[in-house]
Design a protein around this motif. Structure first.
Motif, PDB file in Angstrom:
ATOM      1  N   ARG A  48      28.506 -26.282  60.972  1.00 16.02           N
ATOM      2  CA  ARG A  48      29.743 -25.682  61.485  1.00 16.02           C
ATOM      3  C   ARG A  48      29.424 -24.567  62.489  1.00 16.02           C
ATOM      4  O   ARG A  48      30.062 -24.454  63.537  1.00 16.02           O
ATOM      5  CB  ARG A  48      30.588 -25.117  60.321  1.00 16.02           C
ATOM      6  N   THR A  52      30.551 -24.610  66.306  1.00 14.01           N
ATOM      7  CA  THR A  52      31.406 -23.515  66.803  1.00 14.01           C
ATOM      8  C   THR A  52      30.886 -23.027  68.151  1.00 14.01           C
ATOM      9  O   THR A  52      31.653 -22.795  69.088  1.00 14.01           O
ATOM     10  CB  THR A  52      31.460 -22.363  65.772  1.00 14.01           C
ATOM     11  N   LEU A 112      36.397 -14.999  65.034  1.00 11.63           N
ATOM     12  CA  LEU A 112      36.558 -15.530  66.389  1.00 11.63           C
ATOM     13  C   LEU A 112      37.476 -14.638  67.208  1.00 11.63           C
ATOM     14  O   LEU A 112      37.246 -14.412  68.387  1.00 11.63           O
ATOM     15  CB  LEU A 112      37.145 -16.945  66.326  1.00 11.63           C
ATOM     16  N   LYS A 323      35.196 -30.550  63.493  1.00 11.30           N
ATOM     17  CA  LYS A 323      35.331 -30.251  64.931  1.00 11.30           C
ATOM     18  C   LYS A 323      36.770 -29.912  65.277  1.00 11.30           C
ATOM     19  O   LYS A 323      37.021 -28.956  66.016  1.00 11.30           O
ATOM     20  CB  LYS A 323      34.889 -31.471  65.762  1.00 11.30           C
ATOM     21  N   GLU A 325      39.057 -28.746  63.323  1.00  7.67           N
ATOM     22  CA  GLU A 325      39.398 -27.432  62.739  1.00  7.67           C
ATOM     23  C   GLU A 325      38.896 -26.308  63.640  1.00  7.67           C
ATOM     24  O   GLU A 325      39.612 -25.343  63.916  1.00  7.67           O
ATOM     25  CB  GLU A 325      38.730 -27.265  61.358  1.00  7.67           C
ATOM     26  N   ILE A 326      37.657 -26.447  64.105  1.00  8.41           N
ATOM     27  CA  ILE A 326      37.082 -25.384  64.958  1.00  8.41           C
ATOM     28  C   ILE A 326      37.865 -25.304  66.267  1.00  8.41           C
ATOM     29  O   ILE A 326      38.176 -24.214  66.748  1.00  8.41           O
ATOM     30  CB  ILE A 326      35.572 -25.640  65.237  1.00  8.41           C
ATOM     31  N   GLU A 327      38.189 -26.481  66.842  1.00  4.68           N
ATOM     32  CA  GLU A 327      38.949 -26.474  68.099  1.00  4.68           C
ATOM     33  C   GLU A 327      40.266 -25.727  67.926  1.00  4.68           C
ATOM     34  O   GLU A 327      40.656 -24.931  68.773  1.00  4.68           O
ATOM     35  CB  GLU A 327      39.192 -27.909  68.580  1.00  4.68           C
ATOM     36  N   GLU A 329      40.943 -23.423  65.648  1.00  6.32           N
ATOM     37  CA  GLU A 329      40.646 -21.982  65.450  1.00  6.32           C
ATOM     38  C   GLU A 329      40.379 -21.294  66.780  1.00  6.32           C
ATOM     39  O   GLU A 329      40.887 -20.197  67.038  1.00  6.32           O
ATOM     40  CB  GLU A 329      39.369 -21.814  64.610  1.00  6.32           C
ATOM     41  N   VAL A 330      39.582 -21.956  67.624  1.00  6.33           N
ATOM     42  CA  VAL A 330      39.226 -21.353  68.922  1.00  6.33           C
ATOM     43  C   VAL A 330      40.474 -21.244  69.790  1.00  6.33           C
ATOM     44  O   VAL A 330      40.747 -20.203  70.392  1.00  6.33           O
ATOM     45  CB  VAL A 330      38.106 -22.169  69.624  1.00  6.33           C
TER      46      VAL A 330
END
Ligand SMILES: Cc1ncc(C[n+]2csc(CCOP(=O)(O)OP(=O)(O)O)c2C)c(N)n1
Ligand SMILES: [Mg+2]
Length: 380
Positions: A48, A52, A112, A323, A325-327, A329-330
């Motif tokens: 992860r 990230t 983030l 992926k 989820e991270i997208e 979040e970002v």
């Protein structure tokens, strides 16, 4: 003239300088029994962390191109080195970064949003817009703000390690550097003092084979960077920097040694800067990009994913979920921080003197009295 940037092979008769590797480029293990035991949850966290960095780099470089942020420096292709090293540290340890370790700060707990607020230099930025974008610092995650002047962080890392030793704090300092930093006088100062006084510091050099437009072949005549450690009288290790498990293992071993009073180690992680130096650079003007293309094929994330899937630590579907989820979040962090205003104008005269001197107060009053359009780049 285009320079190749490929480095000479290590001396074949020196086992300490052979390239340590656990995962082949296709993700298969060379010797499963040699790989350190890491819990599945931790392996997933490492993946992860690497993803990230990749996703953030893509989104934020795009934003720089759109003129929404002023500057960006990617760590593309170096995610294994950054996260492998961060994962080997304990919560009491400090990380003193070079240029590309922001992903390690996030891995160690920097949110983030806080990171992105620093990139915007907005009101939420703890540095109040005084640092170049991508230069976060977080006391909570024990990650020192980046110095920007190449190699100055190495005597800082040694000094912090000496302080920890004197105070019996039991913490180890990871002092990061790039290959380019090895040509600076601070490299000598930091390494020599650390070795003589057995400071609990680990020097972690990401040899990405370029220092802006200077290739390794012009940086040093030594066969490797790791070999330089011997001149200072410290242990050396050389690892495949695109193999996150090899990096983790080398850094963990060095950190354990330092913690138990064994003194410093110098680690060279061999990788490649597959992107430009920063958003201000165009490498096609000075290097042969066909070599870059070969290194892009050695992608550290794909290698780790293949290994984790084969070992049934994670499924391809779970990686896809991770992926997205991270997208999200970002994207959400950018949206939230982009709408935050600049730090208050008066913050430019604060924090230097205990009491603001009259001449600074007068200057501020003068700036504040100017019509808004005359303030130029100064946001209010
Ligand atoms: C003392 C000093 N000299 C020059 C520079 C300009 N500069 C910024 S980054 C860089 C190259 C750094 O290369 P390296 O240490 O290999 O790190 P990398 O960028 O490859 O991660 C240089 C020369 C600087 N910041 N500080
Ligand atoms: Mg470099």
């Amino acid at each position: 003239m285009r320079l190749s940037g490929e480095i000479l092979p290590p001396p074949p008769d020196d086992p300490a300088l052979a390239l340590k590797q656990f995962l082949r480029e296709d993700g298969t293990a060379l010797d499963e029994s040699a790989i350190p035991k890491i819990a599945n949850a931790e392996l997933g966290r490492m993946l992860r962390g690497m993803l990230t960095i990749r996703i953030m780099d893509e989104r934020l470089l795009g934003m720089q191109r759109q003129g929404r942020i002023g500057f960006y420096g990617e760590a593309r292709g170096q995610e294994a080195a950054v996260i492998g090293a961060a994962a080997a540290l304990g919560p009491k340890d400090w990380l003193v970064p070079a240029l590309r370790e922001a992903g390690a700060a996030i891995y160690r707990g920097l949110s983030l949003r806080t990171y992105i607020s620093q990139i915007f230099g907005n009101e939420n930025d703890v540095a109040k817009g005084r640092q170049l974008p991508c230069h976060p610092g977080t006391r909570a995650a024990r990650y020192v703000t980046m110095s920007s002047c190449i190699a100055t962080q190495l005597p800082h890392a040694t000094g912090m390690a000496m302080a920890a030793k004197i105070l019996k704090e039991d913490s180890v300092i990871l002092g990061c550097l790039g290959d380019g930093a090895s040509s600076e006088e601070d490299f000598h100062v930091g390494l020599n003092f650390a070795a003589v006084f057995r400071a609990p510091v680990v020097f972690f050099c990401q040899n990405n084979q370029w220092a802006i437009s200077t290739p390794t072949t012009r940086q040093t005549a030594s066969p490797t960077y790791a070999i330089k450690a011997y001149a200072y009288g410290m242990r050396a290790a050389r690892v495949d920097g695109n193999d996150v498990l090899a990096v983790y293992s080398a850094v963990k071993e060095a950190v354990d040694q330092a913690r138990s009073g064994g003194g410093p180690t110098f680690i060279e992680a061999l990788t490649y800067r597959v992107s430009a130096h920063s958003s201000s650079d165009d490498p096609t003007r000075y290097r042969d990009e066909s070599i870059t293309e070969k290194w892009r094929q050695k992608d550290p994330i794909e290698r780790f994913q293949k290994y984790l899937i084969a070992r049934k630590v994670i499924t391809a579907a779970t990686i896809e979920t991770m992926k997205s989820e991270i997208e999200t979040e970002v994207r959400e962090a950018i949206a939230a921080e982009e709408s935050v205003g600049a730090p208050p104008l008066r913050s430019i005269i604060e924090d230097v003197f205990a009491e603001v001197p009259q001449f600074l107060a007068d200057e501020l009053a003068e700036i504040e009295s100017l019509p808004r359009q005359k303030l130029g780049g100064v946001h209010q």
